[in-house]
Motif scaffolding. Structure first.
Motif, PDB file in Angstrom:
ATOM      1  N   UNK A 114     112.233 104.536  62.929  1.00 47.16           N
ATOM      2  CA  UNK A 114     112.438 103.389  63.806  1.00 47.16           C
ATOM      3  C   UNK A 114     111.182 102.544  63.882  1.00 47.16           C
ATOM      4  N   UNK A 115     111.223 101.554  64.758  1.00 51.78           N
ATOM      5  CA  UNK A 115     110.100 100.646  64.976  1.00 51.78           C
ATOM      6  C   UNK A 115     109.785 100.653  66.467  1.00 51.78           C
ATOM      7  N   UNK A 116     108.510 100.827  66.810  1.00 53.62           N
ATOM      8  CA  UNK A 116     108.111 100.906  68.214  1.00 53.62           C
ATOM      9  C   UNK A 116     106.988  99.915  68.497  1.00 53.62           C
ATOM     10  N   UNK A 117     106.926  99.476  69.757  1.00 52.98           N
ATOM     11  CA  UNK A 117     105.863  98.580  70.203  1.00 52.98           C
ATOM     12  C   UNK A 117     104.794  99.396  70.906  1.00 52.98           C
ATOM     13  N   UNK A 118     103.572  99.327  70.382  1.00 50.06           N
ATOM     14  CA  UNK A 118     102.460 100.060  70.967  1.00 50.06           C
ATOM     15  C   UNK A 118     101.214  99.196  70.941  1.00 50.06           C
ATOM     16  N   UNK A 119     100.547  99.102  72.101  1.00 50.13           N
ATOM     17  CA  UNK A 119      99.264  98.411  72.192  1.00 50.13           C
ATOM     18  C   UNK A 119      99.325  97.020  71.562  1.00 50.13           C
ATOM     19  N   UNK A 120     100.331  96.253  71.965  1.00 52.28           N
ATOM     20  CA  UNK A 120     100.496  94.872  71.518  1.00 52.28           C
ATOM     21  C   UNK A 120     100.694  94.751  70.007  1.00 52.28           C
ATOM     22  N   UNK A 121     101.167  95.797  69.372  1.00 54.99           N
ATOM     23  CA  UNK A 121     101.466  95.750  67.940  1.00 54.99           C
ATOM     24  C   UNK A 121     102.743  96.540  67.670  1.00 54.99           C
ATOM     25  N   UNK A 122     103.403  96.223  66.580  1.00 52.26           N
ATOM     26  CA  UNK A 122     104.623  96.909  66.189  1.00 52.26           C
ATOM     27  C   UNK A 122     104.302  97.923  65.107  1.00 52.26           C
ATOM     28  N   UNK A 123     104.693  99.187  65.335  1.00 53.08           N
ATOM     29  CA  UNK A 123     104.369 100.251  64.398  1.00 53.08           C
ATOM     30  C   UNK A 123     105.638 100.941  63.901  1.00 53.08           C
ATOM     31  N   UNK A 124     105.481 101.646  62.798  1.00 51.99           N
ATOM     32  CA  UNK A 124     106.583 102.412  62.234  1.00 51.99           C
ATOM     33  C   UNK A 124     106.631 103.783  62.894  1.00 51.99           C
ATOM     34  N   UNK A 125     107.806 104.180  63.357  1.00 56.52           N
ATOM     35  CA  UNK A 125     107.999 105.490  63.967  1.00 56.52           C
ATOM     36  C   UNK A 125     108.328 106.484  62.859  1.00 56.52           C
ATOM     37  N   UNK A 126     107.448 107.468  62.659  1.00 56.91           N
ATOM     38  CA  UNK A 126     107.615 108.461  61.597  1.00 56.91           C
ATOM     39  C   UNK A 126     108.052 109.816  62.139  1.00 56.91           C
ATOM     40  N   UNK A 127     108.664 109.820  63.308  1.00 59.30           N
ATOM     41  CA  UNK A 127     109.142 111.064  63.898  1.00 59.30           C
ATOM     42  C   UNK A 127     107.992 111.972  64.298  1.00 59.30           C
ATOM     43  N   UNK A 128     108.065 113.240  63.911  1.00 62.63           N
ATOM     44  CA  UNK A 128     107.033 114.208  64.264  1.00 62.63           C
ATOM     45  C   UNK A 128     105.695 113.905  63.594  1.00 62.63           C
TER      46      UNK A 128
END
Length: 246
Positions: A219-233
């Motif tokens: 998935x794609x998540x918003x963290x610290x004013x940036x969009x990152x790729x969610x790689x699960x574990x």
């Protein structure tokens, strides 16, 4: 607070700056400043000395000052809109990666290979690999289980036509055709996570090599004013950390 301009006295930058502080200190846009500027300019023209009228150059200079303020505000709004559109485009590009496999740094996310088997006895191994800054003569790969015991060792040699392609500079991905999840005796290893180390040398000198591991974009998540790729574990990753898409 008032602003006065004597007869035939040009409005300089300080006068324009004072206009921005009017209306009880409330922030003003270029339109408010322009209105105040024009009011003062009209009053200045009405009260000018007929024997010493304002020169065209003075009038042009004053109009240019307020036009500059208005132009900067419009430019800032345009740039803000462009940046917003770019952020949206980048987010959509990342969303399109959901479900895709990628290769990321093993030093950051762990040098792991996952092994699993099905009821038919078929063995699946996740990809792993490395990135070389420059060509090497020999690449050595060592795979260990969680106890630290070596289960498989492999070597790629530049002088060997079958493995020389793995010695060039760049990213190299090793899939199940390289390691089939079996030990040196051809026996299947158990399901689980296995660690790997990689070394490279050229003319007996060790080279810098960057191990890579496989991860799947969940998935794609918003963290610290940036969009990152969610790689699960595995964690989250920025786009610039992705070394290759699979």
């Amino acid at each position: 607070m008032g602003i006065t301009a004597s007869i035939n006295e040009s409005l300089d930058n300080s006068a324009v700056g004072e206009l921005a502080k009017l209306t009880n200190g409330k922030p003003q846009n270029s339109g408010d400043i322009k209105d105040g500027f024009l009011n003062i300019l009209v009053a200045q023209l009405k009260n000018q000395d007929p024997t010493n009228p304002m020169q065209n150059s003075e009038l042009t200079s004053q109009i240019a000052q307020i036009s500059t303020v208005e132009g900067i505000e419009k430019l800032n709004k345009t740039l803000g809109s462009i940046v917003g559109q770019m952020d949206n485009n980048h987010t959509m590009q990342k969303v399109a990666l959901i479900g895709r496999g990628i290769m990321v740094s093993g030093n950051v996310y762990g040098n792991e290979i996952l092994v699993s088997s099905n009821e038919k006895g078929d063995i699946n191994t996740t990809a792993f690999g490395y990135e070389l800054d420059r060509p090497a003569d020999i690449i050595k790969v060592t795979i260990k289980n969680k106890s630290g015991a070596v289960v498989r060792e492999m070597e790629f040699n530049k002088s060997d036509p079958n493995s020389s392609a793995y010695c060039g500079a760049g990213v190299h991905v090793l899939n199940s055709s390289i390691w089939d999840g079996k030990d040196a005796d051809g026996n299947a290893v158990g399901d689980g996570a296995y660690n790997f180390t990689i070394s490279a040398s050229q003319q007996d000198q060790m080279l810098m090599i960057h191990p890579l591991r496989y991860a799947q974009v969940n998935g794609v998540v918003r963290q610290e004013n940036s969009t990152k790729l969610d790689l699960g574990l595995v964690g989250t990753a920025n786009m610039d950390e992705v070394r290759q898409f699979l």
